[in-house]
Design an enzyme around this catalytic site. Sequence first.
Site, PDB file in Angstrom:
ATOM      1  N   PRO A   1      74.682  22.398  -3.693  1.00 50.40           N
ATOM      2  CA  PRO A   1      73.665  22.095  -2.676  1.00 50.40           C
ATOM      3  C   PRO A   1      72.865  23.343  -2.310  1.00 50.40           C
ATOM      4  O   PRO A   1      73.429  24.423  -2.157  1.00 50.40           O
ATOM      5  CB  PRO A   1      74.479  21.592  -1.478  1.00 50.40           C
ATOM      6  CG  PRO A   1      75.906  21.783  -1.807  1.00 50.40           C
ATOM      7  CD  PRO A   1      76.043  22.267  -3.208  1.00 50.40           C
ATOM      8  N   GLU A   2      71.563  23.181  -2.205  1.00 49.75           N
ATOM      9  CA  GLU A   2      70.687  24.277  -1.788  1.00 49.75           C
ATOM     10  C   GLU A   2      70.443  24.145  -0.279  1.00 49.75           C
ATOM     11  O   GLU A   2      70.848  23.164   0.340  1.00 49.75           O
ATOM     12  CB  GLU A   2      69.353  24.183  -2.539  1.00 49.75           C
ATOM     13  CG  GLU A   2      69.479  24.275  -4.044  1.00 49.75           C
ATOM     14  CD  GLU A   2      69.764  25.691  -4.528  1.00 49.75           C
ATOM     15  OE1 GLU A   2      69.715  26.631  -3.707  1.00 49.75           O
ATOM     16  OE2 GLU A   2      70.047  25.855  -5.723  1.00 49.75           O
TER      17      GLU A   2
END
Length: 273
Positions: free
Chosen positions: A2-3
């Site tokens: 996840p960014e």
Amino acid sequence: MPELPEVEHVVRALSPVVVGRRILAAELNLKRIAPGISRPAFARRLRNSRITEVGRRGKYILFKLESGHVLTTHLRMTGKFVALTNDQSLPPYAHVIFYLDDDRRLVFCDMRQFGRMNIFKAPLPKELQTLAPEPLSDEFTEDYFIETLARSRRPLKHLLLDQTRVLGLGNIYAVEALFLAGVNPMKAANTLSKPRARKLYQAIRDVLQEAIDAGSTLRIDLADGNGSYLGAPERFWRVYERASEPCVSCETKIRRVVQGGRSTYYCPKCQKR
Ligand SMILES: [Zn+2]
């Protein structure tokens, strides 16, 4: 992985579930998730603590507790939170369990076990202190960005990925921002003209904001123990993973190069050196 925009959505999903709740008990079942603290200390510090706020600094999720302690979580590759009622069975890879005062359990699951938690009281640990300003906050100013570029001879792509200089860009968002700004990823940071630095600054904010807006389709379901935060619909990227495909604006073939072990995609015509 996840960014920042996805982590922002995890925080938004967690907030109504945990803010105001008291942690009656906490179980650290897999020691490596919180290497900096013993299991009894983990349980002791969280027991009977009310969660007053959930926030984020970079990709660290912060649970602020009434006691003054802060629980930090970094999801890394596959970490995720699941909220369960007491009659639901535990999902796979349930490594940390928080028993909440509304008869629910908040469970931290992590198939690959790279997720990390820690508990601290002020001051912030070094890895949080050294992070650059939040990219969508007022502290991340154009002046800050221009000065940061001027002080570095590194290729722009490297600089954009350095979270102590510019926060929030993973590989995808870095290449997308460089494309949007029409800036070559290999160019040395201190050689970028001010007008183009301003364009790049705006592009960084735009790609992150766009990703956060698109994240409303992420459907982060805290009640789904088997789902993944990464089960989001495929996003359309302008250059990312589009090697040899035509550029969306000039139809030149997108090129792929490897910089510092990571793939960089760019249009040789729109992003001249
Ligand atoms: Zn092009």
